[in-house]
Design a protein around this motif. Structure first.
Motif, PDB file in Angstrom:
ATOM      1  N   VAL A  89       0.843  -1.198   0.000  1.00 56.28           N
ATOM      2  CA  VAL A  89       0.000   0.000   0.000  1.00 56.28           C
ATOM      3  C   VAL A  89       0.877   1.245   0.000  1.00 56.28           C
ATOM      4  N   ASN A  90       0.270   2.395  -0.301  1.00 61.51           N
ATOM      5  CA  ASN A  90       1.006   3.659  -0.318  1.00 61.51           C
ATOM      6  C   ASN A  90       1.460   3.993   1.098  1.00 61.51           C
ATOM      7  N   ALA A  91       2.774   4.157   1.282  1.00 60.32           N
ATOM      8  CA  ALA A  91       3.304   4.407   2.624  1.00 60.32           C
ATOM      9  C   ALA A  91       3.162   5.852   3.054  1.00 60.32           C
ATOM     10  N   VAL A  92       2.993   6.779   2.110  1.00 52.78           N
ATOM     11  CA  VAL A  92       2.910   8.194   2.448  1.00 52.78           C
ATOM     12  C   VAL A  92       1.679   8.428   3.320  1.00 52.78           C
ATOM     13  N   GLY A  93       1.883   9.126   4.416  1.00 46.98           N
ATOM     14  CA  GLY A  93       0.798   9.406   5.343  1.00 46.98           C
ATOM     15  C   GLY A  93       0.659   8.366   6.437  1.00 46.98           C
ATOM     16  N   ARG A  94       1.413   7.290   6.360  1.00 45.70           N
ATOM     17  CA  ARG A  94       1.393   6.247   7.390  1.00 45.70           C
ATOM     18  C   ARG A  94       2.632   6.374   8.276  1.00 45.70           C
ATOM     19  N   ASN A  95       2.508   5.917   9.503  1.00 48.77           N
ATOM     20  CA  ASN A  95       3.644   5.933  10.414  1.00 48.77           C
ATOM     21  C   ASN A  95       4.640   4.858   9.997  1.00 48.77           C
ATOM     22  N   ILE A  96       5.907   5.176  10.142  1.00 45.56           N
ATOM     23  CA  ILE A  96       6.957   4.247   9.730  1.00 45.56           C
ATOM     24  C   ILE A  96       6.855   2.922  10.476  1.00 45.56           C
ATOM     25  N   THR A  97       6.269   2.930  11.677  1.00 47.42           N
ATOM     26  CA  THR A  97       6.127   1.681  12.435  1.00 47.42           C
ATOM     27  C   THR A  97       5.182   0.704  11.738  1.00 47.42           C
ATOM     28  N   GLU A  98       4.261   1.214  10.909  1.00 44.40           N
ATOM     29  CA  GLU A  98       3.361   0.327  10.168  1.00 44.40           C
ATOM     30  C   GLU A  98       4.106  -0.441   9.082  1.00 44.40           C
ATOM     31  N   ILE A  99       5.240   0.103   8.663  1.00 50.20           N
ATOM     32  CA  ILE A  99       6.042  -0.581   7.643  1.00 50.20           C
ATOM     33  C   ILE A  99       6.842  -1.717   8.260  1.00 50.20           C
ATOM     34  N   GLY A 100       7.157  -1.581   9.545  1.00 50.85           N
ATOM     35  CA  GLY A 100       7.908  -2.635  10.211  1.00 50.85           C
ATOM     36  C   GLY A 100       9.042  -2.148  11.066  1.00 50.85           C
ATOM     37  N   LEU A 101       9.300  -0.827  11.087  1.00 52.26           N
ATOM     38  CA  LEU A 101      10.342  -0.296  11.944  1.00 52.26           C
ATOM     39  C   LEU A 101       9.824  -0.239  13.375  1.00 52.26           C
ATOM     40  N   PRO A 102      10.472  -0.910  14.322  1.00 59.48           N
ATOM     41  CA  PRO A 102       9.984  -0.900  15.708  1.00 59.48           C
ATOM     42  C   PRO A 102       9.922   0.514  16.272  1.00 59.48           C
ATOM     43  N   ARG A 103       8.911   0.753  17.080  1.00 60.98           N
ATOM     44  CA  ARG A 103       8.717   2.084  17.634  1.00 60.98           C
ATOM     45  C   ARG A 103       9.896   2.511  18.512  1.00 60.98           C
ATOM     46  N   ASP A 104      10.503   1.526  19.234  1.00 59.59           N
ATOM     47  CA  ASP A 104      11.607   1.902  20.115  1.00 59.59           C
ATOM     48  C   ASP A 104      12.840   2.329  19.321  1.00 59.59           C
ATOM     49  N   VAL A 105      13.007   1.803  18.101  1.00 59.58           N
ATOM     50  CA  VAL A 105      14.125   2.236  17.260  1.00 59.58           C
ATOM     51  C   VAL A 105      13.946   3.691  16.861  1.00 59.58           C
ATOM     52  N   LEU A 106      12.734   4.042  16.464  1.00 62.12           N
ATOM     53  CA  LEU A 106      12.444   5.427  16.084  1.00 62.12           C
ATOM     54  C   LEU A 106      12.648   6.358  17.273  1.00 62.12           C
ATOM     55  N   ARG A 107      12.122   5.973  18.438  1.00 58.10           N
ATOM     56  CA  ARG A 107      12.261   6.816  19.627  1.00 58.10           C
ATOM     57  C   ARG A 107      13.721   6.974  20.033  1.00 58.10           C
ATOM     58  N   THR A 108      14.475   5.891  19.960  1.00 56.35           N
ATOM     59  CA  THR A 108      15.887   5.955  20.352  1.00 56.35           C
ATOM     60  C   THR A 108      16.665   6.866  19.417  1.00 56.35           C
ATOM     61  N   ALA A 109      16.437   6.737  18.108  1.00 53.32           N
ATOM     62  CA  ALA A 109      17.141   7.580  17.143  1.00 53.32           C
ATOM     63  C   ALA A 109      16.799   9.049  17.359  1.00 53.32           C
ATOM     64  N   PHE A 110      15.512   9.344  17.580  1.00 49.19           N
ATOM     65  CA  PHE A 110      15.107  10.727  17.810  1.00 49.19           C
ATOM     66  C   PHE A 110      15.624  11.224  19.160  1.00 49.19           C
ATOM     67  N   GLY A 111      15.594  10.377  20.174  1.00 47.17           N
ATOM     68  CA  GLY A 111      16.029  10.792  21.503  1.00 47.17           C
ATOM     69  C   GLY A 111      17.531  11.037  21.582  1.00 47.17           C
ATOM     70  N   LEU A 112      18.308  10.176  20.957  1.00 51.91           N
ATOM     71  CA  LEU A 112      19.762  10.327  20.988  1.00 51.91           C
ATOM     72  C   LEU A 112      20.276  11.292  19.928  1.00 51.91           C
ATOM     73  N   GLY A 113      19.458  11.523  18.904  1.00 53.98           N
ATOM     74  CA  GLY A 113      19.940  12.312  17.783  1.00 53.98           C
ATOM     75  C   GLY A 113      21.058  11.602  17.058  1.00 53.98           C
ATOM     76  N   ALA A 114      20.921  10.278  16.935  1.00 53.17           N
ATOM     77  CA  ALA A 114      21.978   9.466  16.336  1.00 53.17           C
ATOM     78  C   ALA A 114      21.363   8.459  15.372  1.00 53.17           C
ATOM     79  N   PRO A 115      22.078   8.083  14.323  1.00 53.81           N
ATOM     80  CA  PRO A 115      21.559   7.116  13.349  1.00 53.81           C
ATOM     81  C   PRO A 115      21.410   5.726  13.970  1.00 53.81           C
ATOM     82  N   LEU A 116      20.445   4.992  13.481  1.00 56.08           N
ATOM     83  CA  LEU A 116      20.256   3.597  13.866  1.00 56.08           C
ATOM     84  C   LEU A 116      19.943   2.794  12.615  1.00 56.08           C
TER      85      LEU A 116
END
Length: 498
Positions: free
Chosen positions: A220-247
């Motif tokens: 399905v079209n991914a635009v407008g959906r949260n990246i976690t719906e694609i399969g990226l775990p929510r904690d990975v997104l939070r950690t990257a945003f919280g640390l300001g570091a790539p994951l």
């Protein structure tokens, strides 16, 4: 394509060697301190996506000791044609006062410049590279941008992201403080791009990213959906945003498909304003890794089975030896059993370690224990020690050396102390000494020494014959037996090429 704004032929030399590496240029021709130089090395290690996203050549400039502007880095885009066929690293720039201005603190600057052989003007954006609040270099992006051509969705998305990354370069938050710039096989823009908003919602997907998502079953079209719906775990997104570091994370579909996601947070005043997700299909790489693991396990199993088979043969020989009454025949069967066990020890080590090479000491220790347990009389103890560290050798070399050392240690134990008092100090020392491309192994005892008239070439003993044959024919080395130079006893010396 030209480079008319550079001093042609003025290359930097140290002791006649052209300095083409960033490390050498910074060390020898700038006053930057170690942290600043490391910051620039990390920038150059991961600046490929910036070049791709800007559709332009990136050039890195810094101030030389004599205050001239020195080009220390260059990368070409994979998303557009390069403006430069030549390598500009190591050249001094001239007629570019705006580069000097940025190095002196002028801030981000956009100018239009001309290039030989290019009819349209070249847009050049110069970005200050800050480290700990100080401008240590200037990053220039050069690309042809035709004003008559309208930009498409992909180009607008890429330019918007690179504008944020350039802002991070200018404030010192890119390259990231917590990152491994040497990460193997990091994705680049051409493999697939997803742009995220600050809440993790997909704002843009490149055509290659759409294809990659299809391979993992997301149609399905991914635009407008949260990246976690694609399969990226929510904690990975939070950690990257919280640390300001790539994951990095991988999306898998069974064992046949693996897509690597490299999430780069886009920081604005210490907060995540979004993220750039670079994608790469690593299915073939993971398949090869699984194959290698399977091959390694198979090799280990083969060594394990060979060891078991050799031990079985050794046990059969020992059983046969116990049924033989003739002392000479019994001794011959026992010696044959011990020689086979020496070879089995090599395969036992390889079955644990894997691969085709083995540390010689790992083979020698069990050989010593085997000989000591089988031949040393508790009433007439012999101390056997190993000195030195042997090299890593092939399985074939290890097998031959195991038999050779077993024979020499046995020979020293059985013949070196004949006639010595029961309370005498008996010792055998195995010395390993690597001398350049050669390995020297010495088996020394403090026993009675060589018999009168001993000649190794005419000695009828089977053990020394085996040692001589294996050393010269199999290992291409030399073998000699001489009086122990450090005291009483004998020294058997084997020298082989590694």
């Amino acid at each position: 394509m030209g480079c008319s704004h550079y001093l042609q032929g003025e290359f930097l030399l140290i002791e006649g060697v052209f300095l083409a590496t960033l490390t050498d240029l910074l060390r020898h021709h700038t006053d930057l301190n170690d942290p600043a130089r490391q910051h620039l090395r990390r920038l150059v290690a991961i600046w490929g996506p910036l070049s791709d996203l800007s559709f332009g050549d990136l050039l890195l400039f810094t101030s030389a000791k004599d205050k001239r502007v020195l080009t220390v880095g260059q990368v070409r885009p994979t998303t557009n044609q390069t403006l430069y066929r030549t390598d500009l690293v190591g050249l001094f720039s001239q007629d570019r006062p705006f580069i000097r201005d940025v190095l002196d603190g002028a801030g981000r600057t956009v100018v239009s410049v001309s290039r030989a052989g290019i009819s349209e003007p070249v847009r050049m954006e110069v970005v200050p590279v800050r480290h700990n609040g100080t401008v240590v270099a200037a990053l220039a992006s050069e690309a042809v941008r035709s004003p008559s051509r309208s930009t498409g969705e992909l180009e607008r998305a890429y330019l918007g992201v690179v504008d944020q990354l350039f802002a991070m370069v200018a404030n010192g938050s890119f390259p990231y403080a917590f990152d491994d710039p040497t990460a193997e096989g990091s994705p680049r823009v051409g493999d697939g791009v997803i742009v995220l908003k600050s809440d993790g919602v997909v704002g843009y997907t490149s055509p290659n990213a759409v294809s990659a998502l299809h391979r993992v079953g997301f149609h399905v079209n991914a635009v407008g959906r949260n990246i976690t719906e694609i399969g990226l775990p929510r904690d990975v997104l939070r950690t990257a945003f919280g640390l300001g570091a790539p994951l990095t994370h991988e999306l898998e579909r069974g064992e046949s498909v693996a897509i690597q996601l490299r999430l780069l947070p886009l920081m604005d005043d210490g907060r995540a304003a979004g993220a750039l997700v670079l994608m790469r299909d690593v299915s073939d790489i993971r398949r090869q890794e699984r194959l290698l693991v399977s091959m390694d396990a198979t090799i280990r199993e083969i060594h394990h089975r060979v060891k078991n088979n050799l031990q079985t043969v050794s046990s059969l020989l020992r059983m046969q030896g116990r049924r033989v009454d003739e002392p000479a025949a019994k001794a011959a069967l026992d010696e044959a059993s011990r020689r086979i066990r020496s070879i089995a020890l090599v395969h036992e080590v390889l079955s644990r370690e894997g691969g085709d090479d083995v540390q010689l000491n790992d083979v020698l220790r069990p050989v010593v224990q085997m000989v000591q347990g089988a031949l040393v009389d508790p009433e007439r103890p012999v101390t056997i020690t190993v000195e030195g560290t042997g090299p890593i050798v092939t399985a074939t070399t290890a097998s031959s050396l195991a038999v050779v050392l077993s024979e020499l240690i046995q020979n020293a134990v059985e013949h070196g102390f004949v006639g010595t008092p029961s309370d005498a100090d008996r010792s055998v020392v195995v010395r390993l000494d690597r001398r350049g491309p050669k390995l020297e192994v010495r088996v020394e005892d403090n026993g009675v020494g060589l018999p009168e008239g001993f000649n190794i070439d005419t000695d009828p003993g089977l053990g020394l014959t085996i040692v001589r044959t294996l050393t010269t024919a199999d290992l291409g080395g030399t073998f000699e037996v001489v009086p122990n130079p450090d005291g009483p006893g004998t020294a058997a010396i084997v020298r082989v090429d590694l």
